[in-house]
Design a protein around this motif. Structure first.
Motif, short mmCIF file in Angstrom:
data_model
loop_
_atom_site.label_atom_id
_atom_site.label_comp_id
_atom_site.label_asym_id
_atom_site.label_seq_id
_atom_site.Cartn_x
_atom_site.Cartn_y
_atom_site.Cartn_z
N ILE A 17 -4.08 -33.48 4.86
CA ILE A 17 -2.52 -34.64 5.16
C ILE A 17 -3.62 -35.63 5.99
N PRO A 43 8.60 -31.70 4.35
CA PRO A 43 8.20 -30.79 3.65
C PRO A 43 8.91 -30.84 2.22
N ASN A 49 9.39 -33.13 0.48
CA ASN A 49 8.55 -34.52 0.48
C ASN A 49 7.54 -34.24 0.80
N ASP A 50 6.80 -33.70 1.41
CA ASP A 50 5.14 -33.30 1.17
C ASP A 50 4.96 -34.23 1.99
N TYR A 81 4.48 -34.37 6.73
CA TYR A 81 4.16 -33.62 7.80
C TYR A 81 3.51 -34.28 8.80
N LEU A 135 0.66 -26.60 0.90
CA LEU A 135 0.06 -27.12 1.81
C LEU A 135 1.42 -26.98 2.86
N HIS A 136 2.57 -26.76 2.55
CA HIS A 136 4.14 -26.32 3.45
C HIS A 136 2.82 -25.54 4.57
#
Lengths: 294, 300
Positions: B53, B66, B68-69, B71, B268-269
């Motif tokens: 990130i 999350p 829309n990715d 963070y 990834l979340h």
């Protein structure tokens, strides 16, 4: 320390001189006294109110149907949760008590003074006792659930809790061992007993009340724990085997109050939880009292 | 008993002694192992996400979406600090004054009842506190705020969470501060009174300053409790991941972020949530460090 104290009394005296009248000082003292009493009243009133509120709202909802063996969406019975809680407590204790007790024995009876390792152990224990339960939960999820492939299970939850209560058990056991007078040990050695025999026959029995009161406190923590269990033991409402998911009473209550459909049952669960905590605290105090009486 | 049998017996005894010595030693290493494992697993699972990130993006990003990715956990960090500060503002004065009451004002007979009460306060599960906050504190805050003309629809606010956490850290602050106050030699008090100070002046101007570092240690411990508290906060803080300046808005803490989204997060979340845990862990380690420094200073 002393110089610090005299310095502060010095400034206090200077303040007093700066104050115009003596009356002001007396008013100040009265205000301080009033604040002290008010704070004490607030603290204990909040405690009383909380307990009374939960009991008054919860006890009418403690119906026999809540203690039926199976849970379903019509009857959110807490019986599976109660049994899970007992299983979880036993599992965590079986792992943590020997570890904590033996560590305390090592630190207090075997390790030499000034041992570097002893310092490291103390620092890590202090660290452990400061870690919040959600971090334990995350670790349990990463290590026991994922890495060791145990899944959401009683075992993963029990291991996580065992690590969580380890510092508590250790500290109380160590304090209890330290309170045993050295003359006991010397007498035992003098009669020809070895170190091991002295520890198990002489030191441990006299330290027992202190150790027990620590274990009882640990039970209280396990029963009330939520954050460390959600992602290790899961939230299934069933009576779990070792590698199955189960929800303890505290998690049961969290799920019920989160859904918002069964608030009455959540109140009832809160009553049971409070009752357990009250009982554990009373037991622990009783055992500790026995210790001081001797 | 002949000599060889005796020798054999003492040989067995030695062996048993040595084995148990070894067992105790190995058990003593458990806590070291636990801390090492916790560090390794948290960092190994959290740091890669931070790297992906972007370290700064992650820590200073103000948007958490999350889907829309995106963070950024700044709102959660601020949320944790906000609520912890609120808890300190409410809990420290009450806790410290109660500790003074317990140490210098309380009659012995009542003390025997009140001391177990503070321990009970510490023993009540956080889920019960949270529930209490949800059904009592939040509605009261909502009513009072509405009566004062605020336009809010829910009582789950920073203020409610601060009040609840303020109550929850009371036993920590009372316990540590009382111990620190009691550790001050009685001769300080006697000296002050002998010089004509009132009971209040002796307590507030002599005993309290002398117990300063112990009291500070208690406050730091309280901060650690407050910032790590999870379940109670989730139930009263509203949990909106946003930056806000109003005490009557809801906010999300780092701990809440983990519990709320971990159940369904993947990829990834999920790693970003673990990274949130890492940030929390670092906060806690720093607080612990402060605590032990203060405690050492007190002992010295």
């Amino acid at each position: 320390m002393t110089s610090e104290a005299t310095k502060t009394t010095g400034t206090a005296a200077a303040n007093a001189k700066a104050q115009p009248k003596k009356m002001y000082g007396r008013t100040k003292a009265r205000v301080q006294k009033g604040l002290v009493y008010a704070a004490a009243v607030i603290t204990f009133a909040v405690l009383l109110f909380l307990i009374a509120y939960i009991l008054i709202n919860g006890i009418p909802h403690l119906k026999p149907s809540l203690f039926e063996w199976t849970y379903n969406s019509d009857n959110v019975s807490m019986m599976p949760a109660i049994i899970t809680t007992v299983e979880m407590t036993l599992l965590a204790l079986v792992i943590a008590v020997p570890l904590g007790l033996f560590t305390a024995i090592y630190l207090n009876e075997y390790a030499k003074r000034g041992n570097k390792l002893v310092n490291v152990i103390r620092i890590t224990t202090e660290t452990l006792s400061g870690i919040p339960s959600i971090v334990y939960g995350l670790f349990g999820m990463l290590f026991f659930v994922t890495q060791l492939h145990w899944g959401y299970s009683l075992l993963a939850g029990g291991m996580t809790l065992a690590i969580m209560i380890l510092p508590l058990i250790m500290r109380t056991a160590e304090e209890a061992l330290m309170a045993v007078p050295d003359t006991f040990r010397e007498g035992s050695f003098g009669l020809g007993a070895g170190r091991l025999r002295t520890v198990f026959r002489i030191v441990l029995p006299s330290a027992m009340p202190g150790i027990l009161s620590g274990i009882i406190l640990a039970i209280g923590r396990i029963v009330g724990e939520t954050a460390a269990l959600i992602f290790t033991a899961g939230t299934m409402a069933q009576i779990p085997g070792l590698l199955q998911s189960g929800r303890t009473l505290a998690i049961h209550m969290y799920v019920l109050s989160g859904e918002g459909l069964h608030m009455n049952e959540a109140y009832a669960t809160a009553v049971v939880l409070l009752a357990v905590v009250l009982l554990m605290n009373a037991l622990s105090a009783l055992v500790a009292k026995k210790l001081t009486k001797k | 008993m002949n000599e060889s049998a005796l020798k054999q017996r003492s040989g067995w005894k030695n062996l048993r002694e040595n084995i148990m010595h070894g067992v105790f030693f190995v058990c003593a290493l458990a806590s070291i192992l636990a801390v090492a494992l916790i560090c390794v697993f948290l960092f190994a699972n959290g740091l890669p996400a931070m790297k992906e990130i972007g370290f700064l993006n992650f820590l200073s990003g103000t948007t958490w979406r999350p889907g829309n990715d995106i963070y950024g956990i700044l709102p959660m960090i601020v949320g944790s600090i906000y609520i912890t500060a609120g808890a300190i503002v409410i809990g420290v004065p009450i806790g410290l004054l109660t500790a003074i009451f317990m140490a210098f004002y309380c009659p012995k007979r009542i003390y025997g009842i009140l001391k177990p009460c503070t321990e009970l306060l510490a023993g009540i599960p956080s889920i019960v506190y949270g529930f209490f906050g949800m059904v009592v504190i939040a509605p009261v805050v909502l009513d009072v705020a509405k009566a004062c003309g605020a336009n809010i629809s829910s009582g789950a606010t920073i203020l409610s969470a601060s009040i609840l956490l303020g109550i929850m850290i009371l036993p920590t602050i009372i316990g540590v501060s009382e111990a620190a106050l009691r550790a001050v030699p009685n001769s300080y008090y006697e000296g002050a009174v002998a010089m004509g100070a009132t009971h209040e002046r002796a307590v507030f101007s002599v005993m309290l300053p002398a117990a300063k570092s112990g009291v500070l240690a208690g406050i730091v411990l309280g901060i650690g409790r407050a910032i790590g508290e999870t379940m109670a906060v989730i139930m009263v803080a509203g949990n909106q991941p946003r930056l806000t300046a109003s005490l009557l808005d809801g906010i999300r803490t780092m701990t809440a972020n983990i519990v709320i989204e971990m159940g369904y997060a993947t990829g990834l979340h999920r790693e970003a949530l673990i990274a949130t845990g890492v940030v929390l862990f670092v906060f806690i380690l720093l607080i612990n460090l402060c605590f032990s420094v203060l405690k050492r200073r007190k002992d010295a």
